[in-house]
Design a protein around this motif. Sequence first.
Motif, PDB file in Angstrom:
ATOM      1  N   MET A  21      16.223  -4.772  -8.537  1.00  0.00           N
ATOM      2  CA  MET A  21      16.054  -4.022  -9.786  1.00  0.00           C
ATOM      3  C   MET A  21      14.733  -4.368 -10.462  1.00  0.00           C
ATOM      4  SD  MET A  21      18.444  -1.893 -10.093  1.00  0.00           S
ATOM      5  CE  MET A  21      18.184  -1.425 -11.803  1.00  0.00           C
ATOM      6  N   ASP A  22      14.323  -5.649 -10.352  1.00  0.00           N
ATOM      7  CA  ASP A  22      13.073  -6.059 -10.981  1.00  0.00           C
ATOM      8  C   ASP A  22      11.857  -5.577 -10.198  1.00  0.00           C
ATOM      9  OD1 ASP A  22      14.380  -7.460 -13.037  1.00  0.00           O
ATOM     10  OD2 ASP A  22      14.669  -9.184 -11.712  1.00  0.00           O
ATOM     11  N   ALA A  23      12.056  -5.235  -8.936  1.00  0.00           N
ATOM     12  CA  ALA A  23      10.942  -4.864  -8.066  1.00  0.00           C
ATOM     13  C   ALA A  23      10.809  -3.357  -7.892  1.00  0.00           C
ATOM     14  CB  ALA A  23      11.111  -5.533  -6.701  1.00  0.00           C
ATOM     15  N   ILE A  24      11.333  -2.585  -8.831  1.00  0.00           N
ATOM     16  CA  ILE A  24      11.351  -1.135  -8.674  1.00  0.00           C
ATOM     17  C   ILE A  24       9.949  -0.542  -8.575  1.00  0.00           C
ATOM     18  CG2 ILE A  24      11.425  -0.676 -11.161  1.00  0.00           C
ATOM     19  CD1 ILE A  24      13.344   1.659 -10.456  1.00  0.00           C
ATOM     20  N   ASN A  25       8.968  -1.151  -9.257  1.00  0.00           N
ATOM     21  CA  ASN A  25       7.594  -0.642  -9.159  1.00  0.00           C
ATOM     22  C   ASN A  25       7.025  -0.820  -7.759  1.00  0.00           C
ATOM     23  OD1 ASN A  25       6.908  -1.655 -12.521  1.00  0.00           O
ATOM     24  ND2 ASN A  25       7.118   0.430 -11.783  1.00  0.00           N
ATOM     25  N   PHE A  26       7.445  -1.900  -7.084  1.00  0.00           N
ATOM     26  CA  PHE A  26       7.001  -2.098  -5.703  1.00  0.00           C
ATOM     27  C   PHE A  26       7.592  -1.016  -4.800  1.00  0.00           C
ATOM     28  CE2 PHE A  26       6.049  -6.273  -7.383  1.00  0.00           C
ATOM     29  CZ  PHE A  26       4.887  -6.631  -6.695  1.00  0.00           C
ATOM     30  N   ASP A  27       8.847  -0.651  -5.052  1.00  0.00           N
ATOM     31  CA  ASP A  27       9.479   0.426  -4.269  1.00  0.00           C
ATOM     32  C   ASP A  27       8.751   1.747  -4.498  1.00  0.00           C
ATOM     33  OD1 ASP A  27      11.351  -1.361  -3.303  1.00  0.00           O
ATOM     34  OD2 ASP A  27      12.789  -0.955  -4.911  1.00  0.00           O
ATOM     35  N   GLU A  28       8.395   2.011  -5.755  1.00  0.00           N
ATOM     36  CA  GLU A  28       7.654   3.237  -6.066  1.00  0.00           C
ATOM     37  C   GLU A  28       6.284   3.221  -5.396  1.00  0.00           C
ATOM     38  OE1 GLU A  28       9.476   4.252 -10.505  1.00  0.00           O
ATOM     39  OE2 GLU A  28       7.651   3.058 -10.326  1.00  0.00           O
ATOM     40  N   ALA A  29       5.668   2.037  -5.360  1.00  0.00           N
ATOM     41  CA  ALA A  29       4.353   1.919  -4.728  1.00  0.00           C
ATOM     42  C   ALA A  29       4.441   2.206  -3.229  1.00  0.00           C
ATOM     43  CB  ALA A  29       3.780   0.524  -4.962  1.00  0.00           C
ATOM     44  N   LYS A  30       5.511   1.726  -2.594  1.00  0.00           N
ATOM     45  CA  LYS A  30       5.667   1.958  -1.152  1.00  0.00           C
ATOM     46  C   LYS A  30       5.874   3.448  -0.857  1.00  0.00           C
ATOM     47  CE  LYS A  30       8.721  -1.447  -0.729  1.00  0.00           C
ATOM     48  NZ  LYS A  30       9.728  -2.355  -0.108  1.00  0.00           N
ATOM     49  N   LEU A  31       6.588   4.129  -1.740  1.00  0.00           N
ATOM     50  CA  LEU A  31       6.802   5.569  -1.551  1.00  0.00           C
ATOM     51  C   LEU A  31       5.502   6.359  -1.722  1.00  0.00           C
ATOM     52  CD1 LEU A  31      10.188   6.064  -3.465  1.00  0.00           C
ATOM     53  CD2 LEU A  31       9.831   6.148  -0.991  1.00  0.00           C
ATOM     54  N   ALA A  32       4.576   5.808  -2.505  1.00  0.00           N
ATOM     55  CA  ALA A  32       3.323   6.520  -2.799  1.00  0.00           C
ATOM     56  C   ALA A  32       2.159   6.086  -1.916  1.00  0.00           C
ATOM     57  CB  ALA A  32       2.945   6.316  -4.270  1.00  0.00           C
ATOM     58  N   VAL A  33       2.414   5.208  -0.946  1.00  0.00           N
ATOM     59  CA  VAL A  33       1.332   4.669  -0.117  1.00  0.00           C
ATOM     60  C   VAL A  33       0.557   5.768   0.598  1.00  0.00           C
ATOM     61  CG1 VAL A  33       0.841   3.398   1.996  1.00  0.00           C
ATOM     62  CG2 VAL A  33       2.218   2.340   0.214  1.00  0.00           C
ATOM     63  N   ASN A  34       1.268   6.668   1.260  1.00  0.00           N
ATOM     64  CA  ASN A  34       0.582   7.708   2.044  1.00  0.00           C
ATOM     65  C   ASN A  34      -0.352   8.545   1.185  1.00  0.00           C
ATOM     66  OD1 ASN A  34       1.910   6.869   4.334  1.00  0.00           O
ATOM     67  ND2 ASN A  34       3.544   8.382   4.167  1.00  0.00           N
ATOM     68  N   THR A  35       0.107   8.875  -0.034  1.00  0.00           N
ATOM     69  CA  THR A  35      -0.730   9.661  -0.940  1.00  0.00           C
ATOM     70  C   THR A  35      -1.901   8.848  -1.463  1.00  0.00           C
ATOM     71  OG1 THR A  35       1.217  10.916  -1.640  1.00  0.00           O
ATOM     72  CG2 THR A  35      -0.724  11.025  -3.053  1.00  0.00           C
ATOM     73  N   ALA A  36      -1.642   7.590  -1.770  1.00  0.00           N
ATOM     74  CA  ALA A  36      -2.676   6.748  -2.379  1.00  0.00           C
ATOM     75  C   ALA A  36      -3.811   6.427  -1.422  1.00  0.00           C
ATOM     76  CB  ALA A  36      -2.042   5.460  -2.894  1.00  0.00           C
ATOM     77  N   VAL A  37      -3.505   6.250  -0.121  1.00  0.00           N
ATOM     78  CA  VAL A  37      -4.546   5.844   0.820  1.00  0.00           C
ATOM     79  C   VAL A  37      -5.266   7.032   1.457  1.00  0.00           C
ATOM     80  CG1 VAL A  37      -3.358   3.693   1.356  1.00  0.00           C
ATOM     81  CG2 VAL A  37      -2.940   5.712   2.776  1.00  0.00           C
ATOM     82  N   ALA A  38      -4.728   8.239   1.252  1.00  0.00           N
ATOM     83  CA  ALA A  38      -5.380   9.425   1.817  1.00  0.00           C
ATOM     84  C   ALA A  38      -6.681   9.710   1.074  1.00  0.00           C
ATOM     85  CB  ALA A  38      -4.454  10.634   1.722  1.00  0.00           C
ATOM     86  N   PRO A  39      -7.753  10.034   1.784  1.00  0.00           N
ATOM     87  CA  PRO A  39      -9.027  10.340   1.119  1.00  0.00           C
ATOM     88  C   PRO A  39      -8.850  11.521   0.157  1.00  0.00           C
ATOM     89  CG  PRO A  39      -9.329  10.113   3.494  1.00  0.00           C
ATOM     90  CD  PRO A  39      -7.858  10.163   3.249  1.00  0.00           C
ATOM     91  N   PRO A  40      -9.329  11.398  -1.064  1.00  0.00           N
ATOM     92  CA  PRO A  40      -9.190  12.508  -2.017  1.00  0.00           C
ATOM     93  C   PRO A  40      -9.985  13.728  -1.561  1.00  0.00           C
ATOM     94  CG  PRO A  40     -10.661  10.833  -2.885  1.00  0.00           C
ATOM     95  CD  PRO A  40     -10.051  10.259  -1.638  1.00  0.00           C
ATOM     96  N   SER A  41      -9.429  14.891  -1.779  1.00  0.00           N
ATOM     97  CA  SER A  41     -10.118  16.122  -1.383  1.00  0.00           C
ATOM     98  C   SER A  41      -9.794  17.227  -2.370  1.00  0.00           C
ATOM     99  CB  SER A  41      -9.697  16.547   0.028  1.00  0.00           C
ATOM    100  OG  SER A  41      -8.307  16.798   0.082  1.00  0.00           O
TER     101      SER A  41
END
Length: 244
Positions: A21-41
Motif C-alpha cells: 500500500m505504501d509503494a503504490i507510486n512505484f506500481d504506477e511508475a512500473k505501469l508507465a515505464v513503456n510510455t516514459a522511456v519511449a522517445p517523445p514524438s
Amino acid sequence: QEIKALLTSLSERWFGVEGAMDAINFDEAKLAVNTAVAPPSLPSSTREVLAEAEKRIQGFKPPNDGSASPTHADKQTNRPFWILAAALSRFVAKEGGAHLPVIGTLPDMTADTASYVKLSAIYRERAIKDAAKVHAHVQAILVSLGHPESYISLEQTRAFCKNAHGAQWVRFRSIEEECTPEAAQVKELAAMLDDGSQAPAAGFYLLLRAADAFYSQYNRWPGGMDNDIESDVPVLKQCVTQLV
C-alpha cells in the motif's frame, strides 16, 4: 524490464515486501515505464499542420483595413489558425527542442494533497512560460503580416497550445464539387458503403443528399408530416438511386 526490476528493488528496500500500500507510486511508475522511456514524438496529424503552416502564412497578403481582430474573410481562410500553427512550428523547432508546449495538466497519480498541488504548480508554470514563447512568435508573425499585436490574444495562444496535441488539418471538397455530377466519386462512395466501419456515415451522406434532391423537386422535406412518411419512402429511394 531492467527499469521495472529496479523499481521493484527500490520499493522492497524502502517499504519491504509487505508494504504494497505504501509503494503504490512505484506500481504506477512500473505501469508507465513503456510510455516514459519511449522517445517523445509529435502526433502525425500535428506534424502535418506544422509542415503546412509556414507555407500558408507566406501566401497571406497584408490586410487592407488594418483590422484589430479577424474579419469574416480572415476566418474563411483560417488565417488566425495558420498564424498560430506557424508560431507553434517555430517554437517546436527552436525553444521546444522538437517538443510541443507543456499542456499544464498533471497526469493522474497517487499523492498527498501538498505534493500534488506543488507538482501541479510546476506543470502550470512551465505551460505558461511555453505559451508565452509561442505568443512571442505569434506577435512577430503578426508584425510581418501587417496585423496589430491584438489580432490574436495571449489567451487564444494558450488555448491553442493546450490543444496542440490534437491539431488536425481536415480538408473537404467544396459544395460545388459535391453537387457536380462530373466530379462525383461514385466508386469511392460505393467502397465506403461496403466497408462496415464507414457504411453508416456513407449511408447518412447519401440520405442527406437524397433529401436535398427531394426538397428541390417538391419544395418540402421527406416525411415532414406523419401522413407523408409511407408515401415519401419510395420517392426518397428513387432519389438515392439517381444519385448513385
